[in-house]
Design a protein around this motif. Structure first.
Motif: not given
Length: 608
Positions: A42-45, A163-164, A169-172
C-alpha cells in the motif's frame, strides 16, 4: 547510557519470548483473495490487507534468513507498478528455517500482519509480513529483481513528516512521500532488494555483526569521517545499518572512516535496533581509513588537567584494566584529576549486598602505575545497595582519581550515601561541608540513578570544586525511526530534574564565592544542545566547554551512526572568563570496533 551489550541482550531476550505478542493483527473479516505485493504494501506504513488472508502472492525470492528468532525469506515482484510509494517486496515469516532458495519463483498464501519489532510499547514502526504461509515453488534459478540504488541523490534531505495529531503523533497512517522525506523513502523500499556502493562507515562494527554507513558522505561530517548529530531538527538522513545474511566470520571489523568499497546488496529490513537495515547477501570490500586513537597533550606545570572517563561497568573480573590504564597514561597523559563513571563494586554484578569498590579502584591504580603513570589516590562514596541504577548488584558509582604529586584533596568527614553535602563560608570563601560528599541524595531526581559526587581539591594553593556526574540514561526513549514523530524522549524528564539540582548546588557555591573555580563533569547522557544541558548551565553558572570545539569534533559517543556528545565538562565563569582553558575530546573508543568502553574520555586544562 546502559552498555550496548546489556541493552541488546535484554532486548533480544524479550524479542525471542514476546515476538508473537508483538504482531499487530487488525480485526477484519477473513477472506481469501489474490493480490500483488504492492497491493499488500500500500501507500502508507500499514497494509490495507492487515489481518486478512491472501492467496497466491507471486514473487522471486531475494533473500533467505534461516537463523535467529525472525526466520523467513523476502520475495519481490519483478513487475513493479508505477507508484513510487508502494514497495514491491515483502518478508514472509516462517518461524522455522525456510525451504526456498534465492532465485525461486514462488507463490505464497497466508495472513498479512503488521509486526512491531520490540513490541507495540516500543513506539517502533511496524514491518509488513506474510505469516503462517503456505509456499509453492513454481521454478528455480530465476534472476533476482535488479536492486534499487540508494544514494545521496535518492534520499531526501528532510527526515520525516510530523505525525498525525489525531493518531497520537503516529506517521503510520500518512500517505508516503518518498521524494520528500527520508523515512518515507526507506519505507517505500521495505522488503525490496536494494544496493549501496562505496559507502563510508559511520558506526563501527559491534559485537552483533552490524555496522552503519552513510550514503551522504558530505552530511555533517566529523573530523574522522563520521556523521555528527548536532540538532534534533537536523537528522543525518544518509545513515543506514548493515547486517549480513552470510557467515558471521565473514563480516568485516570496520572502524569509522573505513569504506565498504563496491556493492553492498540485499533486502531492506526494519528492526528495533536501528530501524531500516540492509541485510546484505553481497558485502562490499572493506578499505581501511587509517583511523588511529588520539593522544592529548600533557598539561604544563601551571595547568590543572581534569578528565572524565566512563569505564563501562568496570569490576575486578574484567580483562580491560591494563587497556584502561594505558589509555589514562598514554592517551590522556595522566591527568591530575580523573572523574570515573561506572565503577562497579568489588564483585561486580554478584548481587550479594557488597557495595565497596576499593578493590576495583586499587586494581586500576596498580595497572596505571604498571603502565608508567602516577600512583593515584582515590575518593568516592559507596552507594546504598542497588539504589543507584545500572546493572543489578553492580552498584556503579563515580569516583575521583588524583595525583598527589600535583594536587591535594581536602578531606572533610561526614559524606556518606544518604547525607547531603552542603556549602558553607570559611574566611570569606566557599567550602564543602563534606568532602567527598553526595549532592542532595534524597531528592527524587536521583531515584534509581547515580548521585553526583562533590570534592574539594587544591592545586598550587588554589581551591577547585569538582562535581562528578552520571545522569539518567536514555533507556526508554523512542527511536529516531519511531512511528511517532517527533519521538518521545521520556528519559529526559529525570535528567532535567538532575540538571536543575546540580545547577542549584553550583549556584550555592557561587553565591558565596563569585569567582570560585567549579568543574562539573561526567556522563551527562544528553547532548550539548539539549534542554538538559541548558538547565545545567542555568543563567551562566556553568558552560559546556565542548562548545569551544569545532562542530566536527563535538562528540564522545557513536550511536546508530550518529557521532554525538554525551560526556561533557562544564566550567564556572571564572574559568571561562580566563580564556586560557583548553578542551579535548580524546577519541580512543567510540569510533573503533575493538573499544574498551563505548565512551570517549574528555580532558580540560586550565590555570586556576
Amino acid at each position: 547510557m546502559p552498555s550496548k551489550s546489556s541493552a541488546r541482550l535484554a532486548a533480544l531476550t524479550v524479542a525471542a519470548v514476546c515476538s508473537a505478542a508483538s504482531t499487530v493483527v487488525i480485526a477484519s473479516p477473513a477472506h481469501a483473495e489474490a493480490v500483488r505485493i504492492h497491493d499488500i504494501q500500500g501507500t502508507t506504513r500499514t497494509s490495507p490487507y492487515a489481518g486478512r488472508q491472501v492467496t497466491d502472492v507471486a514473487g522471486i525470492v531475494t533473500g533467505v534468513r534461516g537463523y535467529g528468532s525472525s526466520r523467513g525469506f523476502w520475495i519481490q515482484d519483478p513487475a513493479a507498478d508505477a507508484d513510487p510509494a508502494t514497495s514491491e517486496g515483502v518478508f514472509v515469516f516462517t518461524s522455522s528455517a525456510p525451504k526456498v532458495a534465492v532465485g525461486d519463483s514462488v507463490t505464497v498464501s497466508g495472513t498479512v500482519s503488521e509486526y512491531v519489532p520490540g513490541g507495540t510499547g516500543s513506539g517502533n514502526q511496524a514491518l509488513t509480513e506474510i505469516t503462517r504461509p503456505t509456499v509453492t515453488v513454481v521454478s528455480s534459478g530465476n534472476p533476482v529483481p535488479a536492486a534499487t540504488v540508494i544514494d545521496a541523490r535518492s534520499v531526501p534531505n528532510a527526515y520525516t513528516p510530523a505525525g498525525d495529531p489525531a493518531a497520537s503523533g503516529s506517521v503510520g497512517g500518512l500517505t508516503l512521500l518518498p521524494k520528500k522525506y527520508a523515512l518515507d523513502y526507506y519505507e517505500s523500499l521495505e522488503g525490496m532488494n536494494v544496493r549501496v556502493a562505496d559507502t563510508r562507515v559511520v558506526g563501527a562494527t559491534d559485537p552483533y555483526t552490524e555496522l552503519w554507513v552513510t550514503v551522504k558522505p558530505r552530511e555533517n561530517t566529523s573530523e574522522h569521517g563520521g556523521s555528527v548529530y548536532g540538532s534534533y531538527d537536523a537528522q543525518n538522513t544518509g545513515r543506514l545499518q548493515i547486517q549480513s545474511l552470510g557467515a558471521v566470520a565473514d563480516f568485516p571489523d570496520a572502524n569509522v572512516g573505513d569504506v565498504l568499497a563496491g556493492s553492498t546488496t540485499g533486502p531492506l529490513d526494519y528492526n528495533q535496533f536501528g530501524g531500516y537495515t540492509l541485510v546484505a547477501s553481497e558485502l562490499g570490500t572493506l578499505k581501511h581509513g587509517g583511523l588511529e586513537r588520539e593522544t592529548t597533550r600533557a598539561q604544563r606545570r601551571g595547568e590543572l588537567a581534569v578528565a572524565t572517563y566512563n569505564v563501562e561497568n568496570l569490576d575486578p573480573s574484567d580483562a580491560t584494566f591494563e587497556a584502561h590504564a594505558a589509555a589514562i597514561v598514554n592517551n590522556l597523559r595522566s591527568p591530575d584529576i580523573v572523574s570515573l563513571e561506572e565503577i562497579q563494586d568489588n564483585n561486580g554484578a554478584t548481587n550479594d549486598g557488597t557495595v565497596a569498590a576499593d578493590g576495583t579502584l586499587a586494581k586500576l591504580i596498580d595497572a596505571i602505575v604498571a603502565a608508567g603513570g602516577p600512583a593515584y589516590e582515590w575518593r568516592s562514596v559507596d552507594p546504598v545497595n542497588n539504589a543507584d541504577g545500572g546493572e543489578p548488584g553492580g552498584n556503579i558509582r563515580q569516583a575521583f582519581l588524583f595525583n598527589p604529586e600535583r594536587v591535594s584533596f581536602t578531606d572533610r568527614a561526614g559524606g556518606d550515601a544518604t547525607t547531603a553535602v552542603g556549602v558553607t563560608k570559611v574566611r570569606g570563601k566557599a567550602a564543602l561541608t563534606a568532602s567527598p560528599g553526595r549532592i542532595d541524595p534524597a531528592n527524587t531526581a536521583w531515584t534509581n540513578s547515580r548521585k553526583p559526587l562533590a570534592g574539594e581539591f587544591v592545586f598550587r594553593g588554589k581551591t577547585v570544586f569538582v562535581i562528578a556526574n552520571h545522569f539518567n540514561s536514555k533507556g526508554g526513549d523512542q527511536a529516531l525511526t519511531s512511528q511517532y514523530q517527533p519521538p518521545a524522549r521520556s528519559s529526559e524528564t529525570q535528567r532535567h530534574l538532575q540538571a536543575s539540582a546540580v545547577n542549584a548546588f553550583v549556584k550555592q557555591v557561587l553565591d558565596i564565592q563569585k569567582n570560585a573555580d567549579v568543574v562539573t563533569l561526567g556522563d551527562i547522557n544528553d547532548f550539548e544542545f539539549s534542554d538538559t544541558v541548558e538547565l545545567l548551565e542555568g543563567r551562566g553558572e556553568l558552560w559546556s566547554a565542548v562548545k569551544s570545539l569545532p562542530r566536527d569534533e563535538r562528540y564522545s559517543y557513536v550511536y546508530q551512526g550518529n557521532s554525538q556528545t554525551l560526556d561533557q565538562i562544564l566550567i564556572s565563569p571564572s574559568i571561562r572568563r580566563g580564556c586560557d582553558f583548553e578542551y579535548d575530546s580524546v577519541h580512543i573508543n567510540a569510533e573503533f570496533h575493538d573499544q574498551i568502553s563505548d565512551h570517549d574520555p574528555q580532558v580540560l586544562r586550565f590555570r586556576p
